[in-house]
Design an enzyme around this catalytic site. Structure first.
Site, mmCIF file in Angstrom:
data_model
loop_
_atom_site.group_PDB
_atom_site.id
_atom_site.type_symbol
_atom_site.label_atom_id
_atom_site.label_comp_id
_atom_site.label_asym_id
_atom_site.label_seq_id
_atom_site.Cartn_x
_atom_site.Cartn_y
_atom_site.Cartn_z
ATOM 1 N N GLY A 10 0.799 -1.222 0.000
ATOM 2 C CA GLY A 10 0.000 0.000 0.000
ATOM 3 C C GLY A 10 0.833 1.273 0.000
ATOM 4 N N PHE A 11 0.140 2.387 0.088
ATOM 5 C CA PHE A 11 0.770 3.715 0.027
ATOM 6 C C PHE A 11 1.867 3.835 1.092
ATOM 7 C CE2 PHE A 11 -0.199 8.253 1.636
ATOM 8 C CZ PHE A 11 0.873 8.797 0.941
ATOM 9 N N ILE A 12 1.513 3.654 2.339
ATOM 10 C CA ILE A 12 2.498 3.833 3.414
ATOM 11 C C ILE A 12 3.329 2.560 3.596
ATOM 12 C CG2 ILE A 12 2.794 4.342 5.871
ATOM 13 C CD1 ILE A 12 0.163 5.984 5.690
ATOM 14 N N ASP A 55 -5.337 -11.931 2.912
ATOM 15 C CA ASP A 55 -6.099 -11.094 3.832
ATOM 16 C C ASP A 55 -5.574 -11.264 5.249
ATOM 17 O OD1 ASP A 55 -8.305 -10.051 5.480
ATOM 18 O OD2 ASP A 55 -9.396 -10.014 3.578
ATOM 19 N N VAL A 56 -5.483 -10.148 5.958
ATOM 20 C CA VAL A 56 -4.976 -10.196 7.328
ATOM 21 C C VAL A 56 -5.952 -10.952 8.245
ATOM 22 C CG1 VAL A 56 -5.960 -8.026 8.179
ATOM 23 C CG2 VAL A 56 -3.683 -8.719 8.936
ATOM 24 N N ALA A 76 -2.128 -2.686 7.237
ATOM 25 C CA ALA A 76 -3.293 -3.086 6.446
ATOM 26 C C ALA A 76 -4.550 -2.465 7.037
ATOM 27 C CB ALA A 76 -3.423 -4.609 6.447
ATOM 28 N N SER A 119 -4.195 6.723 13.785
ATOM 29 C CA SER A 119 -4.475 7.964 13.055
ATOM 30 C C SER A 119 -4.912 9.046 14.010
ATOM 31 C CB SER A 119 -5.594 7.701 12.050
ATOM 32 O OG SER A 119 -6.062 8.920 11.505
ATOM 33 N N TYR A 179 -14.652 5.263 9.979
ATOM 34 C CA TYR A 179 -13.222 4.979 9.868
ATOM 35 C C TYR A 179 -12.515 5.304 11.178
ATOM 36 C CZ TYR A 179 -8.328 5.787 8.770
ATOM 37 O OH TYR A 179 -6.958 5.770 8.808
HETATM 38 C C1 UD1 Z 1 -7.306 12.319 6.951
HETATM 39 C C2 UD1 Z 1 -7.644 11.041 6.264
HETATM 40 C C3 UD1 Z 1 -7.693 9.952 7.190
HETATM 41 C C4 UD1 Z 1 -6.392 9.887 7.911
HETATM 42 C C5 UD1 Z 1 -6.099 11.181 8.582
HETATM 43 C C6 UD1 Z 1 -4.742 11.174 9.221
HETATM 44 C C7 UD1 Z 1 -8.978 10.625 4.358
HETATM 45 C C8 UD1 Z 1 -10.272 10.863 3.650
HETATM 46 N N1 UD1 Z 1 -8.890 11.152 5.535
HETATM 47 O O1 UD1 Z 1 -8.422 12.844 7.679
HETATM 48 O O2 UD1 Z 1 -7.927 8.754 6.509
HETATM 49 O O3 UD1 Z 1 -6.373 8.882 8.847
HETATM 50 O O4 UD1 Z 1 -6.155 12.222 7.676
HETATM 51 O O5 UD1 Z 1 -3.781 10.954 8.270
HETATM 52 O O6 UD1 Z 1 -8.084 9.985 3.853
HETATM 53 N N2 UD1 Z 1 -11.186 18.803 1.742
HETATM 54 C C9 UD1 Z 1 -11.343 19.772 0.755
HETATM 55 N N3 UD1 Z 1 -11.664 19.382 -0.499
HETATM 56 C C10 UD1 Z 1 -11.847 18.073 -0.849
HETATM 57 C C11 UD1 Z 1 -11.698 17.085 0.164
HETATM 58 C C12 UD1 Z 1 -11.359 17.489 1.448
HETATM 59 O O7 UD1 Z 1 -11.186 20.953 1.002
HETATM 60 O O8 UD1 Z 1 -12.117 17.771 -2.014
HETATM 61 C C13 UD1 Z 1 -10.851 19.237 3.102
HETATM 62 C C14 UD1 Z 1 -11.777 18.686 4.147
HETATM 63 O O9 UD1 Z 1 -12.841 19.550 4.331
HETATM 64 C C15 UD1 Z 1 -10.907 18.613 5.383
HETATM 65 C C16 UD1 Z 1 -9.478 18.516 4.822
HETATM 66 O O10 UD1 Z 1 -9.576 18.755 3.437
HETATM 67 O O11 UD1 Z 1 -11.009 19.801 6.105
HETATM 68 C C17 UD1 Z 1 -8.798 17.217 5.054
HETATM 69 O O12 UD1 Z 1 -9.590 16.191 4.528
HETATM 70 P P1 UD1 Z 1 -9.043 14.690 4.379
HETATM 71 O O13 UD1 Z 1 -7.864 14.616 3.524
HETATM 72 O O14 UD1 Z 1 -10.193 13.840 4.058
HETATM 73 O O15 UD1 Z 1 -8.431 14.379 5.790
HETATM 74 P P2 UD1 Z 1 -8.935 14.297 7.278
HETATM 75 O O16 UD1 Z 1 -10.405 14.296 7.381
HETATM 76 O O17 UD1 Z 1 -8.147 15.324 7.973
#
Ligand code: UD1
Length: 366
Positions: A10-12, A55-56, A76, A119, A179
């Site tokens: 995966g990514f990380i 699968d884990v 995972a 997270s 999540y």
């Molecule tokens: C994210 C991750 C989460 C991870 C955590 C810590 C996702 C969806 N969320 O949470 O899995 O565990 O960081 O690493 O992967 N936003 C926009 N435009 C968009 C989409 C989002 O402006 O099109 C804004 C949202 O309103 C939010 C911010 O971006 O304020 C961050 O969103 P997101 O990347 O989803 O992250 P988190 O909710 O912070």
């Protein structure tokens, strides 16, 4: 050491695998290649490692893989905000049942050392202080207020404006999404395993990870990939709320480094130790959009307002505890990291519908 990296393609996990091997460790990777983040085949950059597709939650497979392993690095997971409650069984299945099966298999195999991906979503909102009431925990934001453009949480006791600060590891844990709840349950399972079996767990609470190999925009992607994908299509990044929400964007190679240091640090004093893994350099989501637009010579970001159900306003933390316990310090600065990310290789997953957003015309949420 020989280390089992779950989610290793995966990514990380793939960056962790590379970093471990570069430090002289041996790895075996387990990955289910979930369609939310993967294409049909294992990525090319995993071909240099021993990769087992599986699968884990497969206890027999884990039993075989854990035979000659010193420690497990558990990456995972199904990540992201998801679409709606129909995602809940998948989050609970992959993240919680998967962790439970892994912990039981580690116990059976006599493997007592775990480094796991947690997270910052376990906190819910970040840290807020009221001038009159001190540190307070604002509840979920009201969709009606969000639709009117009131994005800042208010003091739950007096309604006053709050000051946002750095969230410490011992903050109240109040997940706001399926999540997030599944990540906190993972932590609870691991902490219970430590109490029952005497193992050692470093729970690394990643902040907003970005960098090469990030999955392209899906409901399961982070905002950096969503902005980057929009710009690639020639579209402006769509910034939600007013763009002033704060996050800590931490580069994936730094997250991999934190994992390597935790594995090399050995036993976590006290058994279960949660750590913020962040850069210590908070930025707004609007700043990320602008920096990426500039780096890609694309259209300027558009601020569209609205928020997804479960979105939080500000989450930033100090990396101090990870530095004092692991010697971890992020090495990739925001400007350099974003410039690299503008042209970095992204992963091509199967796309699906987007999550519900509270906008000025629809305040219902989901
Ligand atoms: C994210 C991750 C989460 C991870 C955590 C810590 C996702 C969806 N969320 O949470 O899995 O565990 O960081 O690493 O992967 N936003 C926009 N435009 C968009 C989409 C989002 O402006 O099109 C804004 C949202 O309103 C939010 C911010 O971006 O304020 C961050 O969103 P997101 O990347 O989803 O992250 P988190 O909710 O912070």
């Amino acid at each position: 050491m020989r280390i089992l990296v779950t989610g290793g393609a995966g990514f990380i996990g793939s960056h962790i695998a590379d970093a471990l091997v570069s430090r002289g460790h041996r790895v075996v990777l387990l990955d289910a290649l979930l369609p939310q983040t993967h294409g049909r085949q294992a990525p090319a950059y995993s071909s240099g490692h021993e990769l087992v597709i599986g699968d884990v939650r497969d206890a027999d497979l884990l039993g075989r893989l854990l035979r000659d392993v010193d420690a497990v690095c558990h990456q995972a997971a199904m990540v992201g905000h998801g679409v709606d409650p129909s995602d809940l069984p998948e989050y609970a299945g992959h993240n919680d049942y998967g962790t439970a099966v892994l912990l039981a298999a580690m116990h059976a195999a006599g493997v007592g050392r775990l480094v796991m991906a947690s997270s910052m979503v376990v906190y819910g909102e970040g840290r807020y202080t009221c001038a009159e009431h001190g540190v307070v925990s604002p509840g979920p934001r009201d969709p009606a207020q969000l639709s009117r453009g009131w994005f800042e949480p208010a003091c739950p006791r007096c309604g006053s404006a709050l000051t946002s600060g750095l969230v410490p590891e011992d903050a109240r844990l109040e997940p706001r999404s399926g999540y997030a709840a599944s990540k906190l349950a993972q932590e609870h399972l691991a902490a219970a395993w430590v109490r029952q079996a005497g193992g050692s767990v470093w729970a690394l609470r990643y902040h907003n990870v970005y960098g090469p190999r990030m999955p392209r925009d899906t409901p399961y992607s982070g905002v950096a990939a969503i902005f980057r994908s929009a710009l690639e299509r020639g579209e402006a990044p769509r910034v939600m709320e007013d763009g002033r929400q704060l996050r800590d964007f931490v580069h994936v190679r730094d997250v991999a480094l934190a994992n390597v240091l935790a594995l090399e640090a050995g036993v976590a004093a006290g058994g279960f130790v949660p750590l913020n893994v962040c850069s210590g350099q908070p930025h707004t989501v609007g700043e990320l959009a602008e920096a990426l637009s500039r780096a890609m010579n694309g259209p300027a970001p558009v601020t569209v307002g609205g928020a997804r159900a479960g979105d939080v306003r500000h989450v930033v933390a100090s990396p101090q505890r990870a530095e004092s316990l692991l010697g971890f310090r992020a090495t990739v600065g925001f400007d350099a990291g974003v410039a690299e990310f503008a042209t970095a290789e992204l992963r091509e997953p199967a796309a699906s519908a987007g999550p519900a957003v509270v906008t000025s015309s629809s305040a219902a949420g989901d």
